[in-house]
Write a protein that holds these residues in place. Structure first.
Motif, mmCIF file in Angstrom:
data_model
loop_
_atom_site.group_PDB
_atom_site.id
_atom_site.type_symbol
_atom_site.label_atom_id
_atom_site.label_comp_id
_atom_site.label_asym_id
_atom_site.label_seq_id
_atom_site.Cartn_x
_atom_site.Cartn_y
_atom_site.Cartn_z
ATOM 1 N N THR A 46 0.822 -1.214 0.000
ATOM 2 C CA THR A 46 0.000 0.000 0.000
ATOM 3 C C THR A 46 0.849 1.255 0.000
ATOM 4 O O THR A 46 0.572 2.193 -0.753
ATOM 5 N N THR A 47 1.873 1.282 0.827
ATOM 6 C CA THR A 47 2.719 2.480 0.858
ATOM 7 C C THR A 47 3.531 2.619 -0.425
ATOM 8 O O THR A 47 3.777 3.729 -0.892
ATOM 9 N N SER A 53 2.069 6.431 -6.978
ATOM 10 C CA SER A 53 0.838 6.750 -7.709
ATOM 11 C C SER A 53 0.492 8.234 -7.701
ATOM 12 O O SER A 53 -0.319 8.677 -8.499
ATOM 13 N N SER A 54 1.101 9.002 -6.853
ATOM 14 C CA SER A 54 0.759 10.419 -6.768
ATOM 15 C C SER A 54 1.388 11.249 -7.891
ATOM 16 O O SER A 54 1.154 12.443 -7.969
ATOM 17 N N MET A 61 7.088 8.265 2.001
ATOM 18 C CA MET A 61 6.254 7.081 1.802
ATOM 19 C C MET A 61 7.105 5.894 1.355
ATOM 20 O O MET A 61 6.856 4.760 1.746
ATOM 21 N N LEU A 62 8.105 6.174 0.547
ATOM 22 C CA LEU A 62 8.998 5.117 0.098
ATOM 23 C C LEU A 62 9.789 4.545 1.289
ATOM 24 O O LEU A 62 9.999 3.344 1.374
ATOM 25 N N GLY A 63 10.188 5.413 2.195
ATOM 26 C CA GLY A 63 10.877 4.969 3.413
ATOM 27 C C GLY A 63 9.983 4.087 4.273
ATOM 28 O O GLY A 63 10.426 3.056 4.784
ATOM 29 N N ILE A 64 8.724 4.471 4.413
ATOM 30 C CA ILE A 64 7.772 3.656 5.169
ATOM 31 C C ILE A 64 7.574 2.308 4.476
ATOM 32 O O ILE A 64 7.484 1.270 5.126
#
Length: 156
Positions: A46-47, A53-54, A61-64
């Motif tokens: 999902t992350t 996708s944005s 978000m990539l780190g998460i």
């Protein structure tokens, strides 16, 4: 009698010594597998999808995503590897990373609880022989096995 004077009920079923099998394995339950898959796929996927996708790459978000994937892989490795096999008087332990060693029940000096109340089988000089979790499959058998072999354990 006050609640303080009463003895607490055992957390695990009492198993008579004659019913303790000669061989059994403590292993992580299916809950650990489900949790690993959820963390890996749901959170990691999902992350990752959200990060790309944005339209622009979002590093936070990539780190998460990377942390979620790593956490999922660690949980799955724990499910696959972490176990304690009992074969008569010999115990075979494999840790999270797949490193294995064996020891005899006579080498267990005591059982100590860690901060999360999970037992550690201790050898001489404070050496940790094995780490277990109360949620592992066959944990009540381990307690009965230790009692049968007169190893001090206050886990129930």
């Amino acid at each position: 009698m006050s609640a303080k004077g009463k003895e607490a009920a055992p957390r695990f079923p009492e198993i008579p010594p004659e019913q303790v099998p000669e061989t059994f394995t403590l292993r992580q339950g299916k809950t650990m597998l489900a949790m690993g898959v959820i963390v890996l796929v749901a959170f990691g996927g999902t992350t990752a999808w959200s990060a790309v996708s944005s339209g622009e790459l979002q590093l936070n978000m990539l780190g998460i995503c990377v942390l979620s994937v790593l956490a999922g892989l660690v949980i799955l490795a724990k499910y696959r590897n972490h176990r304690l096999e009992v074969r008569g008087e010999r115990l075979f332990y494999r840790d999270l990373f797949g490193k294995s060693w064996e020891f005899g029940v006579e080498e267990i000096v005591s059982v100590r609880r860690d901060l999360s109340e999970n037992p550690k089988l201790m050898g001489e000089n404070g050496r940790v022989l094995a780490r277990c979790e109360r949620s592992m499959e066959n944990f009540p058998l381990l307690i009965a096995y230790l009692k049968k072999h007169h190893v001090w354990a206050d886990m129930i």
